[in-house]
Each structure stands twice: as C-alpha cells, then as structure tokens.
Design a protein around this motif. Sequence first.
Motif, short mmCIF file in Angstrom:
data_model
loop_
_atom_site.label_atom_id
_atom_site.label_comp_id
_atom_site.label_asym_id
_atom_site.label_seq_id
_atom_site.Cartn_x
_atom_site.Cartn_y
_atom_site.Cartn_z
N CYS A 234 -13.86 53.24 -105.13
CA CYS A 234 -15.17 53.40 -105.77
C CYS A 234 -15.08 53.37 -107.29
O CYS A 234 -16.02 53.78 -107.97
N SER A 318 -16.43 60.33 -99.64
CA SER A 318 -16.36 59.04 -98.94
C SER A 318 -17.24 59.01 -97.71
O SER A 318 -17.75 57.95 -97.33
N LYS A 334 -19.53 55.20 -101.69
CA LYS A 334 -19.39 53.76 -101.93
C LYS A 334 -20.75 53.08 -101.91
O LYS A 334 -21.06 52.23 -102.76
#
Length: 576
Positions: A234, A318, A334
């Motif tokens: 990211c 995440s 993300k």
Amino acid sequence: MTSKDDITVGGYLLERLAQLGVQSVFGVPGDFNLGFLDLVDDHPKLEWIGNCNELNASYAADGYARVKPKSVGALITTFGVGELSAVNGIAGAFSEHIPVVHIVGVPSTAQQKSKPMLHHTLGDGRYDAYYTAAQQFAVSWAFLNDTHTAAAEIDRVITACITRARPVYLMLPTDIAYERIPKGSLETGPLVRQPPEVDTAIEDFVIDEIVKLVKEAGSSVAILADSCAIRHHCEDELLELIKETGYPVYCAPMGKTVVPEDYERYGGIYIGSITPPEVKQAVESTKLILSVGLLNSDFNTGGFTYRIEPTSTVQLHSDHTKIQYAMFPDVGMKHLLPKLTSALRDLKSSAVSVAVPPFKATIPSPNDDPLHPIISQAYFWPRMAAFFKPKDVIVAETGTSSFGVLGVPFPKDSIFVSQILWGSIGYTVGATLGAALGARERGLGRTILFVGDGSLQLTVQELSTMMKCGLAPIVFVLNNSGYTIERYLHGKTRAYNDIVNWKWTQLLEVLGPDAKPAPKSYTVNNKTELEELLDDPDFAKAERMQLVEVMMDKFDAPEALQRTAELSTKANKYAQ
C-alpha cells in the motif's frame, strides 16, 4: 496417458514461483528433496542458492521477500530435521507478515501409508507430526499426495501466501514431485491476490465516518504509518494520501522507509514515551490520528507507551478498518486509501498550516560526547546517515543496531530490513543474503548490514554463501564484547552476556578463500579511522565483500535501547 502439454507436479510448483518473480531459491539439500532439487537446478529462471543451514535459509527467504515486493521468499528443506531447523525463521516471517513458501520434501506416498521407522522420523509412526506443527506458523498448507488435486492445492496455498502476506507450507512426497499433470491454468498467467469482497455501501459509510472525524479535528490531523502498509503493498496509495492531503506523517519503528524520509511533511519515528520530545508532543497533541498498517508490539510502541486514545484514532489495516471503537471487517486499506484520498483532498489548505519537526541527524561535537574519541553510539549512527545513498538496502540487527538506526534519516528509495517484532538475534546475516540477492535482481544500490558481535556468531556461516553468490555487502560488526541489549535488560556485568572475541578481520579469508574479487576487512578503533574509511571512494563503491570491525564501549548503547530496556525490565519483574 500423458501429453506434451503435461508438466510434473514439481515443475508446476516451480513455474508458479517463477511467475511471481522468484529468481533465487533458498534451502539445504536432503535425501527427501534431492529429486525435486534437480527440477530447481534445471529451471531456466530459478537459481538454487544453497545455504549453510536451514535456519539461515529461512532468514534469507524472509529478507528476499522484503526486498522483492509482490514476490515471495522460496524455501526448500527436507523432512523433519531440515524443516524443524527452519521453524524459527518461518515463525519470524509469520510474526512480521512476510510471504514465504516453505516446500518440504517428504517420504513417498507409499511410505506415508506404511509408516516404516525411517530416519528423520520420531520413531513412533507419526508421519504427520511436523505437518501439524507447521500449521502453527502458516496461513495455509497442503499435503500434495494426490495428482488430481495437486495443481489446485498449489494455487490455493500460494494465493493465500500473497493475499495474506504470511508463510505457507507444502509437503511434497518424493514420488509425487515427478508425476505428470496437465498444465491447466499455468498459461493464463501468475496467481493474484484475492482480498475479501468489499461491500461498497459499508465502504462508503466508513469513508463518510472518517471524513466527519477529520472535519471535527480541523487542522489537527496526522498520519502514523507502519510496516503492514509495506507488507500489503500500500506504499503508493499511502504516499498519494500523504501528498494530496498534506497531513504531517510519522512512522512506527517497523514502518521505517514506508514514507520517503526526505519528504518535507515527514516528522520521524514515534515510539511512545521514548520518542524525541518535539515529535512526541506533535503526535500526542493531535486530535485525530489516521493509523495505517500499525503493529502494536512492545518494541514498536515503546513498551506499550503510546499516548493516543482510541477515540482519537482511525486504524486502517489489510483486512479491516477500526474507527474509534467500531470495527468494520473486510474493509481493507488497499481499496479504501484511494477513496479516502479523494474525499480529503479539498481539506489540504488547513493541513499544511501545521508545522512538522524536521527529521535530521546531528553528529555530536566532541564536547557533547563523553566517549570522544572512542566511537560512541551517539556519534556512529548520525555519521552513518551521511554515508548512506539512495536505493541502499540497510539491514539492522536486533539490539543496538536496530535502535540506533531508527533515529537517523535514510535517503530516497532506500529499504530498511529489521526484525523488530520477532527479534531473533542473528536473523540479519541470513536476511542480508536474501536482501542482497533481491537488490541485485531489482537493480538497487548497496546492501549494508549492521550486526553486533554476539548476534553474528549465531549465523556467521552465511557470509560464505554471500561470497559464493558474488555479492558485495558491507558488513559493520559492532564489537562491544557481548550482548549489549541483554546487558540492559538484565545482568549488565554477568558472564552469560559475554562472548569469545573472534578474530573478526580474518573471517572473510576463512569463509571465502576463493572469492573474486578478494574480500577486504578493516578494524576502526576511533572516530578518525572510521572517518577515513567512510570517505574512501573505493570502500564506498562496495564492489567487493567488506567487513568492518567497529570497536565500541562495552556498556554504550543508543538512548532508545536503554529506555526500552528499562520498560521491558519492569514488565519482566525479575526478582532482585
């Protein structure tokens, strides 16, 4: 019946690794993986590195994966004795979110069924004992004992590895490795990450809630970034958020280099109570912290001394987002970060009005350095900052090195490799091998290792592998007569924290007598000698393996280490 479109199970597995950009494969040969290693050796895109032991091989796979983004570390060991030797390194990779594919050559399917008392077994018929143990340190695993499902199982396990950025485990029997199967989906391209499906309505609600909090905080908003932003790829999304919003940004220790440290709105490392006062004040007085990929371990948070209330925090991870006390599963950073950037872009004018403390390294004057002219920790790390170059891969061992290097800025596009959460001493030697190979494959700059004399003694053999591979890292060995971090934790003058002082400058000759170009070793006893060496252009080019023995005071340690050790000692509550 087989066809020309068939491939061996072992070949299928290796092709999946090659499609992910793997070029170097680590491990140690053993009788249950030797046939499979023929396939590795014959593969046109893969190089068998071959390590001195399995622990070092697991460290190397870890270091390789850190430097090769969107790839994985590949490790091959043999049944029982080999795979168990690698477990420490695999556990560290699990702890720190590193994708490693651990392939274990095991006895044939017939032997797995009949269970003879083979070597490398426990002698009690439990052929699944190691398989069961490995599941504690993996996010996915498979026993490849069926050719009809082998390809699907390989794809499932490797997809889990790249999606969740953690180790996986594959058992490959000797006979199955050469069984032929259809190529199947190999020709459709490499495996890709498969994050959870995003409910756009929930994601939009999360964005709205974050924007409300940001507007309530006004200009008093900051970003705190950490390692999971690196592990889950990211960095680009984070950098766009930072630059488009103008918010001040800080990093936790494990996240060092996720943000370019020459960026004008970057303020340095936040480590709770042991943070420099100006940074501590700036972070802890902020009304809202946008936390990106944070791992709240003890050494990463200054012994759990963060002074940031949950009501003042938005946490992006995440696989979930947490807003104050509310949890939103499957809303990962993300996908969320670009939308958040778009929603906050118009607020930039107020954000840039907040001053950010400059992050810089200042070398103490002789009058401010009580150890002058001895090479002190306070002098060494700022001086090394001036030696670093863009695209350097900088590896710092647990202890004085990892704490010392945190306080100095790195140049643009440099990569920081350290094991702050798992903290297995000796990790960096094997990791440097993997990192240097990854750096060479990517066309990066020098690989520089900082390791203590005590830590180096655990895994020193891998210096030999580096020279065999034609690598040229610079290895700074901090000779302070033992385990300095342990001295500050407990037993400062105890004999168990002492080590035998090796002839460090003779190591490279012993471990790489045929290396070309010939390695060089140096000892620097004081600041003048270190300055002369660092200013030598031939040394700085790093065109050959070089080891520098840095003589330091036995009880000198970076201030951050000393303060962290104090907190840890209180938590351990040893009887006095």
